[in-house]
Design a protein around this motif. Structure first.
Motif, mmCIF file in Angstrom:
data_model
loop_
_atom_site.group_PDB
_atom_site.id
_atom_site.type_symbol
_atom_site.label_atom_id
_atom_site.label_comp_id
_atom_site.label_asym_id
_atom_site.label_seq_id
_atom_site.Cartn_x
_atom_site.Cartn_y
_atom_site.Cartn_z
ATOM 1 N N LYS A 2 -1.344 -2.778 5.456
ATOM 2 C CA LYS A 2 -0.782 -1.829 6.421
ATOM 3 C C LYS A 2 -0.025 -2.511 7.546
ATOM 4 O O LYS A 2 0.894 -1.933 8.129
ATOM 5 C CB LYS A 2 -1.883 -0.937 6.988
ATOM 6 C CG LYS A 2 -2.945 -1.674 7.813
ATOM 7 C CD LYS A 2 -3.995 -0.691 8.306
ATOM 8 C CE LYS A 2 -5.045 -1.388 9.166
ATOM 9 N NZ LYS A 2 -6.083 -0.435 9.640
ATOM 10 N N GLU A 60 5.695 11.536 3.077
ATOM 11 C CA GLU A 60 5.974 10.237 3.703
ATOM 12 C C GLU A 60 4.675 9.504 4.044
ATOM 13 O O GLU A 60 4.595 8.284 3.905
ATOM 14 C CB GLU A 60 6.811 10.436 4.972
ATOM 15 C CG GLU A 60 8.256 10.842 4.706
ATOM 16 C CD GLU A 60 9.001 9.838 3.874
ATOM 17 O OE1 GLU A 60 8.884 8.623 4.134
ATOM 18 O OE2 GLU A 60 9.688 10.261 2.931
ATOM 19 N N SER A 108 2.268 1.857 0.330
ATOM 20 C CA SER A 108 2.763 0.554 0.775
ATOM 21 C C SER A 108 1.636 -0.278 1.369
ATOM 22 O O SER A 108 1.554 -1.495 1.131
ATOM 23 C CB SER A 108 3.881 0.739 1.805
ATOM 24 O OG SER A 108 4.328 -0.504 2.298
ATOM 25 N N MET A 124 3.747 -2.698 6.856
ATOM 26 C CA MET A 124 4.446 -1.415 6.981
ATOM 27 C C MET A 124 4.545 -0.996 8.439
ATOM 28 O O MET A 124 5.575 -0.462 8.874
ATOM 29 C CB MET A 124 3.715 -0.336 6.165
ATOM 30 C CG MET A 124 4.519 0.960 6.024
ATOM 31 S SD MET A 124 6.070 0.712 5.135
ATOM 32 C CE MET A 124 7.087 2.037 5.822
ATOM 33 N N HIS A 150 6.992 1.296 -0.094
ATOM 34 C CA HIS A 150 6.998 2.705 0.333
ATOM 35 C C HIS A 150 7.846 3.540 -0.627
ATOM 36 O O HIS A 150 7.414 4.611 -1.084
ATOM 37 C CB HIS A 150 7.544 2.792 1.763
ATOM 38 C CG HIS A 150 7.823 4.179 2.226
ATOM 39 N ND1 HIS A 150 6.950 4.901 3.030
ATOM 40 C CD2 HIS A 150 8.895 4.994 2.031
ATOM 41 C CE1 HIS A 150 7.463 6.089 3.284
ATOM 42 N NE2 HIS A 150 8.650 6.174 2.682
ATOM 43 N N ARG A 192 3.451 8.078 12.142
ATOM 44 C CA ARG A 192 3.254 7.321 10.907
ATOM 45 C C ARG A 192 2.456 6.044 11.174
ATOM 46 O O ARG A 192 1.576 5.680 10.385
ATOM 47 C CB ARG A 192 4.615 6.998 10.281
ATOM 48 C CG ARG A 192 5.370 8.217 9.809
ATOM 49 C CD ARG A 192 6.784 7.872 9.362
ATOM 50 N NE ARG A 192 6.788 6.978 8.202
ATOM 51 C CZ ARG A 192 7.910 6.520 7.633
ATOM 52 N NH1 ARG A 192 9.099 6.845 8.156
ATOM 53 N NH2 ARG A 192 7.847 5.722 6.587
ATOM 54 N N ALA A 228 3.444 7.881 0.895
ATOM 55 C CA ALA A 228 4.199 6.679 0.541
ATOM 56 C C ALA A 228 3.853 5.521 1.466
ATOM 57 O O ALA A 228 3.796 4.361 1.026
ATOM 58 C CB ALA A 228 5.700 6.982 0.591
ATOM 59 N N ASP A 229 3.617 5.810 2.743
ATOM 60 C CA ASP A 229 3.175 4.762 3.675
ATOM 61 C C ASP A 229 1.826 4.193 3.243
ATOM 62 O O ASP A 229 1.611 2.972 3.278
ATOM 63 C CB ASP A 229 3.056 5.334 5.096
ATOM 64 C CG ASP A 229 4.409 5.517 5.765
ATOM 65 O OD1 ASP A 229 5.403 4.961 5.272
ATOM 66 O OD2 ASP A 229 4.465 6.217 6.794
#
Length: 295
Positions: free
Chosen positions: A236, A223, A230, A239, A152, A288, A226-227
């Protein structure tokens, strides 16, 4: 040499932005807007605008240029150059692997002492950056979750989020400074300099708060990016698991130490409610997770 090159590129970008605005603003005011019946000629002080640009972008870019040094100065941290433990091998190896995959310079890797599970990336460019993780992150998250958080942060580095946020902050700062200067000049011309000075201070505070809302909105938007980065690197699920582990720590710390002592977690969890949500730099964790699940 890389540090000097980064500094040169930052200041060159700063100057380019100021020159571009200095050329386009007079064109807009003197020619384009009058064609549409909007006449601002004489009401815009170009010298004040130039000073506002210098102060607004200058401060923002200087902060970015020295962001790594300032981060290290504010934290009790140590750099990992030769991993000595399993945790350090995980951190260093993950950052190194992602950097090689992306074809960018290996960021500096640091660990800092803090109980809250957190991590951050900073630096003037993707080839001149640092990634830092807290001891709380290592103590509360599993290995695959730590690697997801590192991915991330590397997403922020590769996407140039620090630079983009700095440009936005420079624009907002310029607007704040210009409004303040315009108010002072307006009242000074009417022999009310003291009143103008007081109003400019009040306006500067109010407009700065409004500007922070825009900057924080942009931060929350980045954000999600960035998620998603990652998720591409490690999947996924890792994360999502990391976010849930952080959320459990936030909930537990709020119960044990009261909400006030857990405010440090807001910088990573974003779990502020109601009106205060617009000042959060991170979206709520549940949002998120929902975004990751839809990937």
């Amino acid at each position: 040499m890389k540090w000097l090159k980064g500094m040169f590129l930052l200041f060159a970008s700063n100057i380019l932005i100021m020159v571009t605005l200095s050329l386009t603003v007079p064109l807009l005011i003197n020619f384009i807007l009058p064609m549409f019946g909007i006449d601002l000629r004489g009401s815009v002080d170009l010298s004040s605008l130039v000073w506002a640009l210098v102060l607004g972008f200058g401060g923002a870019f200087i902060s970015l240029a020295f962001s790594k040094q300032m981060a290290r100065a504010m934290l009790d941290c140590q750099q990992i150059t030769q991993p000595r433990s399993q945790a350090e091998h995980v951190i260093y190896g993950s950052v190194q692997e992602i950097a090689q995959r992306l074809g960018i310079t290996m960021p500096e890797v640091w660990i800092y002492d803090s109980p809250d599970p957190n991590a951050f990336a900073t630096g003037p460019s993707k080839n001149n950056s640092m990634v830092a993780v807290s001891t709380g992150l290592l103590q509360n998250l599993k290995e695959d979750e730590v690697k997801a958080v590192l991915a991330h942060e590397m997403g922020h580095v590769y996407n140039g989020d620090m630079f983009a946020t700095t440009v936005l902050a420079g624009l907002m700062n310029t607007f704040v400074y210009y409004i303040s200067m315009w108010v002072r000049r307006f009242f000074a011309e009417r022999d009310q300099a003291a009143l103008g000075f007081g109003l400019s201070i009040v306006l500067q505070i109010v407009v700065s708060i409004l500007a922070s809302v825009v900057i924080n909105w942009f931060s929350r938007h980045r954000e999600y990016g960035a998620d998603a980065f990652s998720a591409k690197v490690y999947g996924k699920d890792s994360m999502i698991s990391a976010l849930r582990a952080i959320d459990r720590w936030v909930t537990r710390s709020q119960v044990e130490y009261s909400t006030q002592d857990a405010l440090a977690t807001m910088k990573i969890s974003g779990n502020s409610s109601g009106f205060m949500h617009i000042f959060a730099t991170h979206p709520p964790i549940e949002q998120r997770i929902a975004a990751l699940e839809q990937l």
